[in-house]
Design a protein around this motif. Structure first.
Motif, PDB file in Angstrom:
ATOM      1  N   ILE A 105      55.629  71.864  28.874  1.00 59.76           N
ATOM      2  CA  ILE A 105      56.475  71.028  28.029  1.00 59.76           C
ATOM      3  C   ILE A 105      57.797  70.846  28.755  1.00 59.76           C
ATOM      4  N   GLN A 106      58.150  69.594  29.040  1.00 54.00           N
ATOM      5  CA  GLN A 106      59.352  69.300  29.814  1.00 54.00           C
ATOM      6  C   GLN A 106      60.492  68.854  28.903  1.00 54.00           C
ATOM      7  N   PHE A 107      61.660  69.464  29.103  1.00 50.31           N
ATOM      8  CA  PHE A 107      62.849  69.179  28.313  1.00 50.31           C
ATOM      9  C   PHE A 107      63.825  68.338  29.125  1.00 50.31           C
ATOM     10  N   PHE A 145      48.384  79.263  28.408  1.00 53.87           N
ATOM     11  CA  PHE A 145      49.792  79.443  28.073  1.00 53.87           C
ATOM     12  C   PHE A 145      50.510  78.120  27.858  1.00 53.87           C
ATOM     13  N   VAL A 146      51.714  78.241  27.249  1.00 52.11           N
ATOM     14  CA  VAL A 146      52.636  77.123  27.077  1.00 52.11           C
ATOM     15  C   VAL A 146      53.875  77.449  27.891  1.00 52.11           C
ATOM     16  N   LYS A 147      54.199  76.574  28.844  1.00 52.93           N
ATOM     17  CA  LYS A 147      55.362  76.749  29.712  1.00 52.93           C
ATOM     18  C   LYS A 147      56.422  75.737  29.313  1.00 52.93           C
ATOM     19  N   LEU A 148      57.665  76.191  29.156  1.00 49.16           N
ATOM     20  CA  LEU A 148      58.803  75.337  28.847  1.00 49.16           C
ATOM     21  C   LEU A 148      59.598  75.141  30.125  1.00 49.16           C
ATOM     22  N   SER A 149      59.755  73.882  30.555  1.00 49.02           N
ATOM     23  CA  SER A 149      60.349  73.588  31.859  1.00 49.02           C
ATOM     24  C   SER A 149      61.370  72.466  31.782  1.00 49.02           C
ATOM     25  N   SER A 157      62.776  68.876  32.924  1.00 50.71           N
ATOM     26  CA  SER A 157      61.999  67.685  33.279  1.00 50.71           C
ATOM     27  C   SER A 157      62.129  67.326  34.750  1.00 50.71           C
ATOM     28  N   SER A 158      63.188  67.783  35.405  1.00 51.85           N
ATOM     29  CA  SER A 158      63.352  67.483  36.818  1.00 51.85           C
ATOM     30  C   SER A 158      64.073  68.629  37.506  1.00 51.85           C
ATOM     31  N   GLY A 159      63.942  68.684  38.791  1.00 53.43           N
ATOM     32  CA  GLY A 159      64.612  69.721  39.561  1.00 53.43           C
ATOM     33  C   GLY A 159      63.840  71.023  39.566  1.00 53.43           C
ATOM     34  N   GLY A 160      64.395  72.021  40.178  1.00 56.17           N
ATOM     35  CA  GLY A 160      63.717  73.297  40.313  1.00 56.17           C
ATOM     36  C   GLY A 160      64.270  74.367  39.401  1.00 56.17           C
ATOM     37  N   GLY A 161      64.743  73.981  38.223  1.00 58.14           N
ATOM     38  CA  GLY A 161      65.342  74.951  37.311  1.00 58.14           C
ATOM     39  C   GLY A 161      64.360  75.973  36.785  1.00 58.14           C
ATOM     40  N   ASN A 162      64.899  76.960  36.085  1.00 58.14           N
ATOM     41  CA  ASN A 162      64.154  78.061  35.517  1.00 58.14           C
ATOM     42  C   ASN A 162      63.218  77.591  34.408  1.00 58.14           C
ATOM     43  N   SER A 163      61.967  78.041  34.431  1.00 59.23           N
ATOM     44  CA  SER A 163      60.993  77.792  33.373  1.00 59.23           C
ATOM     45  C   SER A 163      60.726  79.102  32.657  1.00 59.23           C
ATOM     46  N   ILE A 164      60.293  79.017  31.403  1.00 59.30           N
ATOM     47  CA  ILE A 164      59.974  80.215  30.632  1.00 59.30           C
ATOM     48  C   ILE A 164      58.667  79.996  29.888  1.00 59.30           C
ATOM     49  N   GLY A 165      58.046  81.081  29.466  1.00 61.39           N
ATOM     50  CA  GLY A 165      56.823  81.006  28.674  1.00 61.39           C
ATOM     51  C   GLY A 165      57.147  81.049  27.195  1.00 61.39           C
ATOM     52  N   ALA A 166      56.298  80.408  26.376  1.00 61.56           N
ATOM     53  CA  ALA A 166      56.430  80.453  24.917  1.00 61.56           C
ATOM     54  C   ALA A 166      55.409  81.466  24.411  1.00 61.56           C
ATOM     55  N   LEU A 224      60.640  91.501  26.879  1.00 64.33           N
ATOM     56  CA  LEU A 224      59.583  91.220  27.837  1.00 64.33           C
ATOM     57  C   LEU A 224      60.101  90.188  28.819  1.00 64.33           C
ATOM     58  N   ASP A 225      59.762  90.319  30.065  1.00 65.51           N
ATOM     59  CA  ASP A 225      60.154  89.313  31.045  1.00 65.51           C
ATOM     60  C   ASP A 225      59.094  88.230  31.055  1.00 65.51           C
ATOM     61  N   LEU A 226      59.353  87.143  30.333  1.00 66.73           N
ATOM     62  CA  LEU A 226      58.407  86.037  30.251  1.00 66.73           C
ATOM     63  C   LEU A 226      58.810  84.874  31.154  1.00 66.73           C
ATOM     64  N   HIS A 227      59.825  85.094  32.000  1.00 71.15           N
ATOM     65  CA  HIS A 227      60.209  84.042  32.938  1.00 71.15           C
ATOM     66  C   HIS A 227      59.056  83.798  33.906  1.00 71.15           C
ATOM     67  N   ILE A 228      58.902  82.563  34.260  1.00 72.14           N
ATOM     68  CA  ILE A 228      57.851  82.216  35.215  1.00 72.14           C
ATOM     69  C   ILE A 228      58.424  81.313  36.283  1.00 72.14           C
ATOM     70  N   ASN A 229      57.681  81.208  37.350  1.00 69.35           N
ATOM     71  CA  ASN A 229      58.051  80.246  38.376  1.00 69.35           C
ATOM     72  C   ASN A 229      56.780  79.506  38.769  1.00 69.35           C
ATOM     73  N   THR A 230      56.835  78.768  39.812  1.00 67.20           N
ATOM     74  CA  THR A 230      55.687  77.943  40.179  1.00 67.20           C
ATOM     75  C   THR A 230      54.540  78.734  40.810  1.00 67.20           C
ATOM     76  N   THR A 231      54.742  80.021  41.070  1.00 68.87           N
ATOM     77  CA  THR A 231      53.678  80.783  41.720  1.00 68.87           C
ATOM     78  C   THR A 231      53.065  81.869  40.834  1.00 68.87           C
ATOM     79  N   THR A 232      53.617  82.085  39.640  1.00 68.79           N
ATOM     80  CA  THR A 232      53.047  83.109  38.760  1.00 68.79           C
ATOM     81  C   THR A 232      52.900  82.571  37.346  1.00 68.79           C
ATOM     82  N   LEU A 233      52.035  83.208  36.570  1.00 68.94           N
ATOM     83  CA  LEU A 233      51.809  82.834  35.193  1.00 68.94           C
ATOM     84  C   LEU A 233      52.501  83.834  34.276  1.00 68.94           C
TER      85      LEU A 233
END
Length: 162
Positions: free
Chosen positions: A89-91, A108-112, A114-123, A150-159
């Motif tokens: 889901i892009q904000f 999973f549901v990932k909150l990201s 909409s552009s750039g390489g900013g931090n994404s998180i899991g819902a 819980l560390d629910l932060h994600i990046n482009t290489t982990t779930l």
């Protein structure tokens, strides 16, 4: 004349001398609808197969297309459905959101951003979480003290954890 809008939530800022006799319908009423939606609006998005959804944003005039608030204007964004694939889901619109992930399934549901390489998180499934998007990064707010969260932060290489 088209009125300018604020950069964060698209409130109408009438030009000096504009909207003679039309302040209510052309500026105040849409702004009050926006405030009401930001403070208590709910939108529900059904998820299923793998998907990427860009949340809708207000029109640049400050008035919603068709008279309805955009997804990004709502205080609560609720996800439902039987997921068979992961969702991103892009904000675009900065601000606070309450995310309610009521989806079933093993993905999973990932909150990201909409552009750039900013931090994404899991819902987290089955939970409501309070998040903030600053225009670049997504992050949790009002979480328990360090050591309890819980560390629910994600990046482009982990779930995120299930």
């Amino acid at each position: 004349m088209t009125e300018p809008v604020t950069s964060n939530v698209f409130f109408i800022v009438p030009n000096t001398g504009d909207l003679a006799g039309a302040w209510g319908t052309s500026a105040l009423n849409p702004n009050f609808q926006s405030i009401d939606t930001k403070l208590g609006g709910v939108t529900t998005i059904s998820l299923g197969a793998t998907t990427t959804i860009l949340l809708s944003v207000p029109a640049t005039t400050g008035v919603w297309p068709g008279g309805n608030p955009s997804q990004s204007m709502n205080a609560l964004i609720k996800f439902t459905g039987a997921q068979t694939g992961s969702a991103t889901i892009q904000f675009t619109l900065p601000g606070f959101y309450i995310i309610d992930n009521r989806c079933t399934g093993t993905t999973f549901v990932k909150l990201s951003p909409s552009s750039g390489g900013g931090n994404s998180i899991g819902a987290p499934p089955g939970q409501k979480v309070h998040v903030f998007f600053d225009g670049t990064d997504m992050d949790y707010v009002d979480m328990p003290p360090p050591g309890y969260a819980l560390d629910l932060h994600i990046n482009t290489t982990t779930l995120p954890p299930c």
